[in-house]
Design an enzyme around this catalytic site. Structure first.
Site, short mmCIF file in Angstrom:
data_model
loop_
_atom_site.label_atom_id
_atom_site.label_comp_id
_atom_site.label_asym_id
_atom_site.label_seq_id
_atom_site.Cartn_x
_atom_site.Cartn_y
_atom_site.Cartn_z
N ASP A 106 0.84 -1.20 0.00
CA ASP A 106 0.00 0.00 0.00
C ASP A 106 0.88 1.25 0.00
OD1 ASP A 106 -2.34 1.80 0.86
OD2 ASP A 106 -3.26 -0.16 0.92
N HIS A 122 -3.63 6.09 3.66
CA HIS A 122 -4.39 4.94 3.17
C HIS A 122 -3.87 3.62 3.73
CE1 HIS A 122 -5.73 1.98 0.10
NE2 HIS A 122 -6.77 2.76 -0.01
N SER A 125 -11.37 -0.48 -0.54
CA SER A 125 -10.03 -0.61 0.02
C SER A 125 -10.07 -1.02 1.48
CB SER A 125 -9.28 0.73 -0.07
OG SER A 125 -8.75 0.96 -1.33
#
Length: 486
Positions: A155, A212, A365
């Site tokens: 990620d 994220h 996600s």
């Protein structure tokens, strides 16, 4: 959990869209240009045959080597305008040193950016958020917490100073976000989920995806709180990466012994280098989870749409499919992806992060790591040795949500909505039933011997994975004598 090499026998016969897919809070997705429609200009990937020399091949065509996966004889090259893209893709047909040639593609975040994503939440809300009850985590954690299992989060990196993550970081964290031929900026140890304050991709937003990976890791740990997180940074703070870097990260996770790999990212193009990396991981018993994307349509995104990958669509906590979630026949499982609270980097980044160490967000996600955490629990329990086992667990224990999703093709809901408590209660597969007829008899023994002689993954029962030897024979016989769960 797994070996660093492909299957071998030591005795004779007897492996972008990100569905980094961020969306506006509460499901209002923002359309953006999808990744993967066109290849990156003048970048190609070469996989060589054993014994071939990459520098000799590069010199032959005037290429420059930009990056390498040495252990897999795979290289990223700059064509230097010496060859058309079409000609490059056909090189493997005329050059005996080249096993495969293909173009590199950009992949990464498809959302509008973190500034619109992470809403402020008080730290205590992480532990009492409704999704925990929806998944049955209290009951599941009474028995299993993911101890001894490593989840690779491929990620934007993670914040190693976050109090939720600090003690759960496995050794070996790495970054593949910089060009290794750039000695000034190349720092493979810099896996931190950080921003730089610049609009690197020129879209009018800066640092739109920072946080994220930290959020994805926090959600995996919500389900499997005692698992270890292996952070592998492939996306920058703008949410961009490439197919080559993703594949390099998957191979790295395999070599580091990850048990589960989560890929909350993707692309419209199925690039063979990623498909091969995922296949190797799966053959070695690694469970791979990926997000389906947030375009709200029917596009197949990769790697979520690959065979043997748990492609995850997003629902609310009751199981109603989120309007932003992609849906198609490649969905394996649905999981909550609305109003999820997770960890965000401690250090502020201008307007990009809330003034809190926790934030709320939506997206496939964030649904995917819930499934990754579930896999960790079942690996700890011992009911999952390989992808087929995990798929069986989902098939047996997911909640049917067809009736609350009228008008949605039932094939677009996969096996239903994730139920972690039920998955943990599942007694497991009949490992020795290799002919899959629910009966253990001589046919299963012959099937094992044939798979063993052929070096197939179905004969791989013992650690280290990827090596077939007498320990696999003994483990098969142990499962055979134990019989099938009733």
């Amino acid at each position: 959990m797994c070996s660093m090499r492909p299957f071998s026998r030591s005795i004779g016969p007897a492996a972008l869209f990100a569905a980094a897919t961020l969306v506006f809070p509460h499901g209002a997705a923002l359309a953006t240009d999808p990744f993967g429609e066109e290849p990156l200009s003048d970048e190609g990937i070469l996989e060589l045959v054993p014994g071939a020399d990459i520098q000799a091949v590069a010199d032959r065509y005037g290429f420059t080597v930009r990056d390498a996966i040495e252990s897999r004889l795979t290289y990223l090259v700059d064509l230097n305008m010496k060859m058309t893209e079409d000609a490059f893709e056909l090189l493997f047909l005329s050059d005996a040193d080249i096993d495969h040639s293909e173009l590199n593609f950009e992949t990464g975040d498809s959302g509008p950016g973190t500034q619109s994503i992470f809403l402020f939440t008080a730290p205590g809300e992480y532990q009492i958020q409704p999704v925990r009850e929806a998944l049955g985590l209290e009951a599941a954690h009474a028995a299993y917490t993911g101890a001894g299992v490593t989840i690779a989060i491929i990620d934007t990196g993670i914040d190693p100073d976050h109090p939720l993550l600090a003690s759960r970081i496995a050794p070996g964290g790495i970054a593949f976000t910089a060009d290794p031929t750039d000695p000034i900026n190349y720092n493979p140890g810099a896996y931190q989920d950080v921003c730089d304050g610049n609009d690197g991709d020129g879209d009018g937003l800066s640092d739109e995806v920072v946080g994220h990976g930290t959020a994805v890791a926090g959600l995996a740990l919500m389900v499997a709180p005692d698992a270890m997180i292996l952070p592998i940074r492939v996306m920058d703070d703008e949410g961009a990466t490439t197919s080559f870097r993703v594949a390099k990260a998957v191979y790295y996770a395999v070599d580091q012994g990850a048990d589960v790999i989560n890929l909350s990212l993707g692309s419209l193009t199925n690039v063979e280098i990623i498909e091969d990396a995922v296949k190797e991981a799966v053959d070695l018993g690694v469970i791979v989870t990926a997000s389906m994307g947030n375009a709200g349509g029917f596009d197949e995104e990769y790697p979520a749409s690959l065979n043997d990958v748990a492609g995850v669509a997003a629902t609310d906590n009751a199981g109603v499919l989120a309007g932003f979630s992609n849906r198609n026949d490649e969905v394996n499982v649905c999981a909550p992806g609305i109003n999820l609270i997770s960890s965000v980097p401690v250090e502020s980044c201008g307007p990009a992060l809330p003034n809190s160490i926790y934030g709320e967000a939506d997206g496939t996600s964030f649904a995917a790591p819930l499934v990754a955490g579930t896999a960790a629990l079942l690996i700890q329990k011992g009911t999952v040795l390989r992808w087929d086992d995990f798929r069986g667990a989902l098939r047996k224990t997911c909640d049917d949500i067809e009736s609350i999703n009228p008008g949605v093709d039932h094939n677009h809901l996969g096996m239903g909505m994730l139920n972690v408590a039920a998955a943990v209660e599942w007694e497991g597969p009949c490992f020795a039933d290799l002919v899959e007829d629910d009966i253990l008899d001589i046919a299963d023994i012959f099937a094992f011997l044939a798979a063993f002689a052929a070096g197939e993954s179905h004969a791989d029962f013992a650690e280290p994975r990827g090596i077939l030897d007498t320990s696999d024979v003994f483990d098969f016989l142990r499962y055979y004598n134990a019989g099938c769960p009733e």
